[in-house]
Motif scaffolding. Sequence first.
Motif, PDB file in Angstrom:
ATOM      1  N   LYS A 260       0.812  -1.229  -0.097  1.00  0.00           N
ATOM      2  CA  LYS A 260       0.045   0.098  -0.027  1.00  0.00           C
ATOM      3  C   LYS A 260       0.714   1.284   0.085  1.00  0.00           C
ATOM      4  O   LYS A 260       0.389   2.330  -0.634  1.00  0.00           O
ATOM      5  CB  LYS A 260      -0.962  -0.034   1.103  1.00  0.00           C
ATOM      6  CG  LYS A 260      -1.838   1.429   1.382  1.00  0.00           C
ATOM      7  CD  LYS A 260      -2.898   1.120   2.494  1.00  0.00           C
ATOM      8  CE  LYS A 260      -3.500   2.338   2.683  1.00  0.00           C
ATOM      9  NZ  LYS A 260      -4.006   2.978   1.176  1.00  0.00           N
ATOM     10  N   ALA A 261       1.886   1.249   0.869  1.00  0.00           N
ATOM     11  CA  ALA A 261       2.811   2.251   0.721  1.00  0.00           C
ATOM     12  C   ALA A 261       3.481   2.446  -0.486  1.00  0.00           C
ATOM     13  O   ALA A 261       3.525   3.603  -1.071  1.00  0.00           O
ATOM     14  CB  ALA A 261       4.227   2.064   1.763  1.00  0.00           C
ATOM     15  N   LEU A 262       3.726   1.658  -1.221  1.00  0.00           N
ATOM     16  CA  LEU A 262       4.372   1.634  -2.607  1.00  0.00           C
ATOM     17  C   LEU A 262       3.157   2.300  -3.621  1.00  0.00           C
ATOM     18  O   LEU A 262       3.386   3.404  -4.614  1.00  0.00           O
ATOM     19  CB  LEU A 262       4.578   0.346  -3.122  1.00  0.00           C
ATOM     20  CG  LEU A 262       6.019  -0.234  -2.620  1.00  0.00           C
ATOM     21  CD1 LEU A 262       6.135  -1.441  -2.858  1.00  0.00           C
ATOM     22  CD2 LEU A 262       7.311   0.604  -3.207  1.00  0.00           C
ATOM     23  N   LEU A 263       1.944   1.921  -3.532  1.00  0.00           N
ATOM     24  CA  LEU A 263       0.919   2.561  -4.411  1.00  0.00           C
ATOM     25  C   LEU A 263       0.626   3.991  -3.897  1.00  0.00           C
ATOM     26  O   LEU A 263       0.341   4.783  -4.838  1.00  0.00           O
ATOM     27  CB  LEU A 263      -0.591   1.743  -4.124  1.00  0.00           C
ATOM     28  CG  LEU A 263      -0.471   0.452  -4.866  1.00  0.00           C
ATOM     29  CD1 LEU A 263      -1.407  -0.567  -4.206  1.00  0.00           C
ATOM     30  CD2 LEU A 263      -0.393   0.537  -6.344  1.00  0.00           C
ATOM     31  N   ASP A 264       0.747   4.243  -2.660  1.00  0.00           N
ATOM     32  CA  ASP A 264       0.459   5.519  -2.104  1.00  0.00           C
ATOM     33  C   ASP A 264       1.257   6.661  -2.692  1.00  0.00           C
ATOM     34  O   ASP A 264       1.198   7.667  -3.014  1.00  0.00           O
ATOM     35  CB  ASP A 264       0.028   5.665  -0.902  1.00  0.00           C
ATOM     36  CG  ASP A 264      -0.808   5.029  -0.013  1.00  0.00           C
ATOM     37  OD1 ASP A 264      -1.801   4.585  -0.800  1.00  0.00           O
ATOM     38  OD2 ASP A 264      -1.137   4.882   1.116  1.00  0.00           O
ATOM     39  N   THR A 265       2.710   6.090  -2.702  1.00  0.00           N
ATOM     40  CA  THR A 265       3.670   7.136  -3.125  1.00  0.00           C
ATOM     41  C   THR A 265       4.155   7.138  -4.672  1.00  0.00           C
ATOM     42  O   THR A 265       4.558   8.092  -5.049  1.00  0.00           O
ATOM     43  CB  THR A 265       5.166   6.628  -2.293  1.00  0.00           C
ATOM     44  OG1 THR A 265       5.430   5.441  -2.535  1.00  0.00           O
ATOM     45  CG2 THR A 265       4.966   6.759  -0.575  1.00  0.00           C
ATOM     46  N   GLY A 266       3.805   5.951  -5.122  1.00  0.00           N
ATOM     47  CA  GLY A 266       4.139   5.865  -6.558  1.00  0.00           C
ATOM     48  C   GLY A 266       5.466   5.359  -6.874  1.00  0.00           C
ATOM     49  O   GLY A 266       5.991   5.250  -7.962  1.00  0.00           O
ATOM     50  N   PHE A 267       6.388   5.316  -5.587  1.00  0.00           N
ATOM     51  CA  PHE A 267       7.480   4.508  -5.707  1.00  0.00           C
ATOM     52  C   PHE A 267       7.466   3.002  -6.150  1.00  0.00           C
ATOM     53  O   PHE A 267       6.680   2.323  -5.779  1.00  0.00           O
ATOM     54  CB  PHE A 267       8.360   4.617  -4.475  1.00  0.00           C
ATOM     55  CG  PHE A 267       8.563   6.115  -4.101  1.00  0.00           C
ATOM     56  CD1 PHE A 267       8.280   7.205  -4.675  1.00  0.00           C
ATOM     57  CD2 PHE A 267       8.822   6.492  -2.561  1.00  0.00           C
ATOM     58  CE1 PHE A 267       8.460   8.403  -4.267  1.00  0.00           C
ATOM     59  CE2 PHE A 267       9.013   7.615  -2.122  1.00  0.00           C
ATOM     60  CZ  PHE A 267       8.864   8.620  -2.971  1.00  0.00           C
ATOM     61  N   ARG A 268       8.478   2.720  -6.788  1.00  0.00           N
ATOM     62  CA  ARG A 268       8.593   1.222  -7.142  1.00  0.00           C
ATOM     63  C   ARG A 268       9.642   0.387  -6.607  1.00  0.00           C
ATOM     64  O   ARG A 268      10.320  -0.574  -7.187  1.00  0.00           O
ATOM     65  CB  ARG A 268       8.469   0.969  -8.825  1.00  0.00           C
ATOM     66  CG  ARG A 268       7.101   1.393  -9.239  1.00  0.00           C
ATOM     67  CD  ARG A 268       5.683   0.637  -8.782  1.00  0.00           C
ATOM     68  NE  ARG A 268       4.791   0.829  -9.133  1.00  0.00           N
ATOM     69  CZ  ARG A 268       3.784   1.570  -8.600  1.00  0.00           C
ATOM     70  NH1 ARG A 268       4.095   2.083  -7.318  1.00  0.00           N
ATOM     71  NH2 ARG A 268       2.649   1.794  -8.915  1.00  0.00           N
ATOM     72  N   THR A 269      10.423   1.053  -5.734  1.00  0.00           N
ATOM     73  CA  THR A 269      11.629   0.335  -4.948  1.00  0.00           C
ATOM     74  C   THR A 269      11.383   0.471  -3.453  1.00  0.00           C
ATOM     75  O   THR A 269      10.783   1.431  -2.808  1.00  0.00           O
ATOM     76  CB  THR A 269      12.792   1.220  -5.144  1.00  0.00           C
ATOM     77  OG1 THR A 269      12.880   1.322  -6.527  1.00  0.00           O
ATOM     78  CG2 THR A 269      13.993   0.744  -4.377  1.00  0.00           C
ATOM     79  N   LEU A 270      11.453  -0.649  -2.919  1.00  0.00           N
ATOM     80  CA  LEU A 270      11.231  -1.233  -1.562  1.00  0.00           C
ATOM     81  C   LEU A 270      12.670  -1.448  -1.003  1.00  0.00           C
ATOM     82  O   LEU A 270      13.221  -2.360  -1.387  1.00  0.00           O
ATOM     83  CB  LEU A 270      10.212  -2.189  -1.391  1.00  0.00           C
ATOM     84  CG  LEU A 270      10.005  -2.671   0.084  1.00  0.00           C
ATOM     85  CD1 LEU A 270       9.287  -1.492   1.041  1.00  0.00           C
ATOM     86  CD2 LEU A 270       9.026  -3.915   0.225  1.00  0.00           C
ATOM     87  N   VAL A 271      13.027  -1.038   0.327  1.00  0.00           N
ATOM     88  CA  VAL A 271      13.837  -1.146   1.040  1.00  0.00           C
ATOM     89  C   VAL A 271      13.673  -1.823   2.408  1.00  0.00           C
ATOM     90  O   VAL A 271      12.881  -1.193   3.121  1.00  0.00           O
ATOM     91  CB  VAL A 271      14.980  -0.098   1.196  1.00  0.00           C
ATOM     92  CG1 VAL A 271      16.230  -0.240   2.377  1.00  0.00           C
ATOM     93  CG2 VAL A 271      15.627   0.216  -0.012  1.00  0.00           C
ATOM     94  N   VAL A 272      14.217  -2.913   2.876  1.00  0.00           N
ATOM     95  CA  VAL A 272      13.760  -3.503   4.062  1.00  0.00           C
ATOM     96  C   VAL A 272      15.025  -3.541   5.087  1.00  0.00           C
ATOM     97  O   VAL A 272      16.039  -3.976   4.680  1.00  0.00           O
ATOM     98  CB  VAL A 272      13.315  -4.894   4.070  1.00  0.00           C
ATOM     99  CG1 VAL A 272      12.659  -5.466   5.205  1.00  0.00           C
ATOM    100  CG2 VAL A 272      12.337  -5.080   2.875  1.00  0.00           C
ATOM    101  N   ALA A 273      14.864  -2.982   6.203  1.00  0.00           N
ATOM    102  CA  ALA A 273      15.848  -2.857   7.152  1.00  0.00           C
ATOM    103  C   ALA A 273      15.607  -3.101   8.470  1.00  0.00           C
ATOM    104  O   ALA A 273      14.324  -3.267   8.863  1.00  0.00           O
ATOM    105  CB  ALA A 273      16.642  -1.470   6.929  1.00  0.00           C
ATOM    106  N   GLY A 274      16.583  -3.527   9.281  1.00  0.00           N
ATOM    107  CA  GLY A 274      16.377  -4.011  10.607  1.00  0.00           C
ATOM    108  C   GLY A 274      16.554  -5.306  10.935  1.00  0.00           C
ATOM    109  O   GLY A 274      16.426  -6.090   9.933  1.00  0.00           O
ATOM    110  N   GLY A 275      16.544  -5.941  12.145  1.00  0.00           N
ATOM    111  CA  GLY A 275      16.583  -7.181  12.417  1.00  0.00           C
ATOM    112  C   GLY A 275      15.589  -8.027  11.874  1.00  0.00           C
ATOM    113  O   GLY A 275      16.021  -9.271  11.333  1.00  0.00           O
ATOM    114  N   VAL A 276      14.176  -7.703  11.916  1.00  0.00           N
ATOM    115  CA  VAL A 276      13.215  -8.643  11.173  1.00  0.00           C
ATOM    116  C   VAL A 276      13.537  -8.830   9.622  1.00  0.00           C
ATOM    117  O   VAL A 276      13.035  -9.840   9.238  1.00  0.00           O
ATOM    118  CB  VAL A 276      11.925  -7.845  11.558  1.00  0.00           C
ATOM    119  CG1 VAL A 276      10.856  -8.959  10.911  1.00  0.00           C
ATOM    120  CG2 VAL A 276      11.770  -8.021  13.244  1.00  0.00           C
ATOM    121  N   GLY A 277      14.364  -8.086   9.151  1.00  0.00           N
ATOM    122  CA  GLY A 277      14.554  -8.065   7.651  1.00  0.00           C
ATOM    123  C   GLY A 277      15.413  -9.346   7.264  1.00  0.00           C
ATOM    124  O   GLY A 277      15.689  -9.436   6.003  1.00  0.00           O
TER     125      GLY A 277
END
Length: 356
Positions: A260-277
């Motif tokens: 949903k965040a990608l749709l809302d922003t129009g961005f098509r790149t996702l970065v995942v960070a942190g321990g659960v990553g």
Amino acid sequence: MLVLGIESSCDETGVALYDSARGLLAHELHTQMAMHAEYGGVVPELASRDHIRRLVPLTEAALQAAGKSYADIDAVAFTQGPGLGGALLAGASFANALAFALGKPVIPVHHLEGHLLSPLLADERPEFPFVALLVSGGHSQLMAVRDVGDYTLLGESVDDAAGEAFDKTAKLLGLPYPGGAKLSELARLGTPGAFVFPRPMLHSPDLQMSFSGLKTAVLTAVQKVRDETGSDNIPEQTRNDICRAFQDAVVEVLAAKAQKALLDTGFRTLVVAGGVGANWKLREVLGGLSVRPPAAKGGKRPPAEQVQVFFPPLEYCTDNGAMIAFAGAMHLQSVQKAGGFGVKPRWPLAEIVKGA
């Protein structure tokens, strides 16, 4: 410019050297996991004392690995917060004392920004702008990242973060500390669909998240199993099935919110960070993520669009000095004179995030 990074926010002591021209030269890490396992969680006083013992040897090891000396250091970056007050003070004191002795500036770094930028340490780096899913310890947030220092908070957990929910659920199941990683391992052995837990706020119109209710659902399931078996001991396969169902629920929520965040922003790149990553299921699901924009009024819905997904190398998912050294190098313009240090155990994101 050679930046020394110091991380001491919780139970890992991290030291690294980052060269703005050559990249990461060395990083050393000591985890206190074995020490705290005896108590079933982090003991702040023990953590602080251990940081003090480890900082000098780790710094010297990093310098030796990089073929550098103290005189080569141009600036010292350290985690100013958020984190455990005493642990932060250990790193801040060392960083400021060293910088003062060398006549070099210090760079205070927000711990979460270090995680946020850690995927940029990988060989294959994301390009700005991107959506960041930050799942680190007590924090679960989605941010729009347009550049270094240009962050907009899109949504976050309103109660327990994903990492907290993993650890608390693991403890509920009697798993040894640190429980979140062990829960993830056992989930591989679980039967999909044997248990089904709720997906909190999955269909909410915003990007907020909640995981405390999911933890309660697990508690209810565990109590039911104990009542049925007449024993406090949970059968091994049943425990694995609960781990699988819990992990599937968390990952589905995180993936849906990221989408949903990608749709809302129009961005098509996702970065995942942190321990659960580092979680295998999250990497599996997000690795194949796509988004399908809604149809224009009166028109056909466009086809799904593939998303570029970036994870930091596994060694940079947990707390480490490399991400602090890198973030410090990205903020060389904000350097300060050593000597006036302070820590921010509850450093609000609003101070570094636009729109928070």
